[in-house]
Design a protein around this motif. Sequence first.
Motif, PDB file in Angstrom:
ATOM      1  N   TYR A 558     -16.774   7.858   0.100  1.00  0.00           N
ATOM      2  CA  TYR A 558     -16.573   6.488  -0.378  1.00  0.00           C
ATOM      3  C   TYR A 558     -16.569   6.438  -1.903  1.00  0.00           C
ATOM      4  O   TYR A 558     -15.704   5.800  -2.516  1.00  0.00           O
ATOM      5  N   GLU A 561     -13.266   8.360  -3.258  1.00  0.00           N
ATOM      6  CA  GLU A 561     -12.013   7.671  -2.951  1.00  0.00           C
ATOM      7  C   GLU A 561     -11.957   6.295  -3.616  1.00  0.00           C
ATOM      8  O   GLU A 561     -10.901   5.873  -4.109  1.00  0.00           O
ATOM      9  N   HIS A 562     -13.079   5.581  -3.627  1.00  0.00           N
ATOM     10  CA  HIS A 562     -13.120   4.260  -4.272  1.00  0.00           C
ATOM     11  C   HIS A 562     -12.831   4.383  -5.766  1.00  0.00           C
ATOM     12  O   HIS A 562     -12.055   3.595  -6.336  1.00  0.00           O
ATOM     13  N   THR A 563     -13.432   5.383  -6.392  1.00  0.00           N
ATOM     14  CA  THR A 563     -13.218   5.592  -7.830  1.00  0.00           C
ATOM     15  C   THR A 563     -11.771   5.968  -8.115  1.00  0.00           C
ATOM     16  O   THR A 563     -11.148   5.443  -9.055  1.00  0.00           O
ATOM     17  N   MET A 565      -9.082   5.319  -6.301  1.00  0.00           N
ATOM     18  CA  MET A 565      -8.170   4.208  -6.026  1.00  0.00           C
ATOM     19  C   MET A 565      -8.252   3.145  -7.110  1.00  0.00           C
ATOM     20  O   MET A 565      -7.227   2.588  -7.531  1.00  0.00           O
ATOM     21  N   ASN A 566      -9.455   2.858  -7.598  1.00  0.00           N
ATOM     22  CA  ASN A 566      -9.602   1.868  -8.673  1.00  0.00           C
ATOM     23  C   ASN A 566      -8.947   2.337  -9.964  1.00  0.00           C
ATOM     24  O   ASN A 566      -8.451   1.526 -10.759  1.00  0.00           O
ATOM     25  N   SER A 575      -4.109  -0.738   2.731  1.00  0.00           N
ATOM     26  CA  SER A 575      -5.500  -0.982   2.368  1.00  0.00           C
ATOM     27  C   SER A 575      -5.644  -0.969   0.851  1.00  0.00           C
ATOM     28  O   SER A 575      -5.033  -0.151   0.165  1.00  0.00           O
ATOM     29  N   ASP A 577      -8.775  -0.857  -0.480  1.00  0.00           N
ATOM     30  CA  ASP A 577     -10.013  -0.125  -0.738  1.00  0.00           C
ATOM     31  C   ASP A 577     -10.126   1.013   0.275  1.00  0.00           C
ATOM     32  O   ASP A 577      -9.242   1.203   1.112  1.00  0.00           O
ATOM     33  N   VAL A 578     -11.210   1.736   0.215  1.00  0.00           N
ATOM     34  CA  VAL A 578     -11.393   2.885   1.105  1.00  0.00           C
ATOM     35  C   VAL A 578     -11.462   2.404   2.552  1.00  0.00           C
ATOM     36  O   VAL A 578     -12.257   1.520   2.882  1.00  0.00           O
ATOM     37  N   SER A 579     -10.636   2.965   3.405  1.00  0.00           N
ATOM     38  CA  SER A 579     -10.571   2.531   4.803  1.00  0.00           C
ATOM     39  C   SER A 579     -11.568   3.297   5.665  1.00  0.00           C
ATOM     40  O   SER A 579     -12.078   4.357   5.284  1.00  0.00           O
TER      41      SER A 579
END
Length: 759
Positions: A558, A561-563, A565-566, A575, A577-579
């Motif tokens: 999380y 991947e969150h970092t 994607m942002n 999506s 955010d992280v799916s």
Amino acid sequence: MSFIIDPPLLLLCGLAIYLLGKRLNWSRHAKMVVGLAVVLVFVVFSVLLYADIIDCTFPFFSQLNGSTFMFHSDITHIYKPMVPKILVLFLFLLYPIWILAGYSIPLLREKKKRVSKEVFSYSDVKSKSRNKSNTMCYVKKDSHTYESGVSSSLQEEDEAAASANSSIYSVKRGRDTRKCVQDAVESLGGIGRFVKKNDKVLVKVNICGGVPEKMATFTSIDVADALADLIISAGGKPIFADADMIWVKFWPAARDSGYVDWAKKKGVDLVNLSETEIVHFDFGPKSALGIEKVSRELIEADVIISVPTMKTHLLTGVTLAMKNMYGTFPDIDKAKFHKKGIEETILEVNTAFTPNLVIIDGSVGGEAIGPLSATPVNFQTIIASSNVVTADSIACQLMGYSLPYPHPGKKDGNWDRPDPEVKDFYEWGVELILMFPGWDTLFNMGADFLLYDTARLPVLRYLVPTFLQLLHDFFSANLRGIKSTTGDVTRRVVNVCLIGLVALGCAIGYYQSGYFWKSSLLFELGYILAIAVAALASARMKTIHIVMLLVISSLVSYVVEHTNMNAGLLQEAGSTDVSLFTISGWIVMMVVILQLSDFLAAWLKRLQIFQEMKSWRLLPFLAVLAAFLLFASWEGYLGIWNAKVGSIYAIIACLGLFYSWKHPIEWNASLVVVSVAVGGYMELLGSLAGFWTYHFHQILPVFFALSWAVNSMAVHGLAYILHIDLGDREARHLLPEIQEKAGRKAVPSQKRSDPHSGG
């Protein structure tokens, strides 16, 4: 051709093949070739229609294009984009099943005509009156008879007779197989001890359980010939018999192995038990079989002689005299006996129809992964006994399943044979598969094709034994040493259930993210395989280790991947955010990477590549970290990093360095290589399917493939800080209790002898 019209057409084709084959006397392989040709025509034409490569030109449907006709969209309102490709693949895979069903229906109806409604029991078996030396089976028979109302005094007399006539056996060796058979029977008291004048003698040989081109897999005609002479000399009438399997038919197998010509020249009866009158036999209320169909020949035989080949079996370890009697069941559907328990079935049939005499043909035995892909062994051995258990026991000892029977020979006790744990695993897998409705026929067809047909085809006959051996070795390496206490079994079930929940999360996330409708078949098959490997790996691990791996993997996934994607490094389709799919997928990948790294690390240790590089333990991680940063720069991603991305990867790098410093170079190298290979492969498949896209729209940035190694090290590093060492195979696995005790004892003794321990 369409998904609605094709099934009934294929059923009719199967029916036509059955009728034509019967009328024109087609061989089994001829029917298979015709059936496969028909299926191939249907599949190829339907695929071309589905892909809209050709248009539908059939009368009444000429206005439709190919895919519309395949789904009959004008009626069903189901269109090509609405159906996932994996479902389309499944529909095409059903095509051979439809034609097989069309062939099987009339076949089964014809066999039912030969089934009598009569029900027989133990007291009706004529050969029982001769069989008072087989204590194991006779006692079971007595208990059943006692329940039926026979006096206890008769039971006591029978048990006394069984005790008085203790079982004897004979092992004869030499190149002259006929003489060995004659001498072995003579050592038991001669054929006259077993066969009287005018006796009907049923000789169960192994024909359908063998491959005609491979001597080690079916009963030698030399053994059958010598036995026939002995029976005839005693005034008996020998009947040599076996029964059909679902694909291995008796008469073609008997013809190809030479039994048909031999029987004609010898003037003896050769019988397919599946073509005799079939009756019902009551194996008893407490039996695993209950009331089951058997051949009347078994009931009416005065003497039963089991003459198996001495060979291994991937599901039962060995297939000898007791397993040979399992082959007397006339029903071609042998899968149902696996449902009831193969060991229980073998016990019951031997209890009911206990062989009066056993002659195990070890003239040419079959070792390695039998029964049909067994490797021939010129063993030159014949085992004879009046007790089926004794005979099998001696053969097992000679094959190496316990202390070898004291006869000198370099192969005694040294046969290549299936690992018992792998055998049990295969049997468990078979029973699991057969729990699903309708899979019996699939199992019968698949098993016989894999084991029988591939053992005969020109190229596959050499490749399949190697494949089966590799498969066996793979499972053996995974299953060896697993404890089986109640607690361990419980932990194993819990671990597999945890992976099952993760797999469920993958499926839900896959659907929520809309990936199901994008339907990348290659990605889906790869993911299913990954889940299977993860389940297998979890079964070997302690629950605390699998839980820690799951929790830390989800946390790291999380954050990373969150970092990313942002920062705009990548974007998931459907999506922002992280799916759930991404997190669940990470967990599966981390378990798979751990399992495969185990194999690679063990291999590297055997190769001793790093024997002189023990102090270079940081090298693998430093190398991949350097490559990671270089490709991030070359591919442009370093230029769009923000402070958060840099901070996260700096922390990950520190965790990786710390973890690498604490572990040997073989493990570090394995973890790095496997992570890049597995992670990069799934990144590629997901990108090709359009599940995610990268900032610069490459199909696969090398930077992201290399990031899997860095991330894996971070996951392991965090677990290590929490005192869970995922890299310590012995601490992570369920090891045998003896080994654990030995390990516990070794530690204090080592400390006492260490002058630097300060003790």
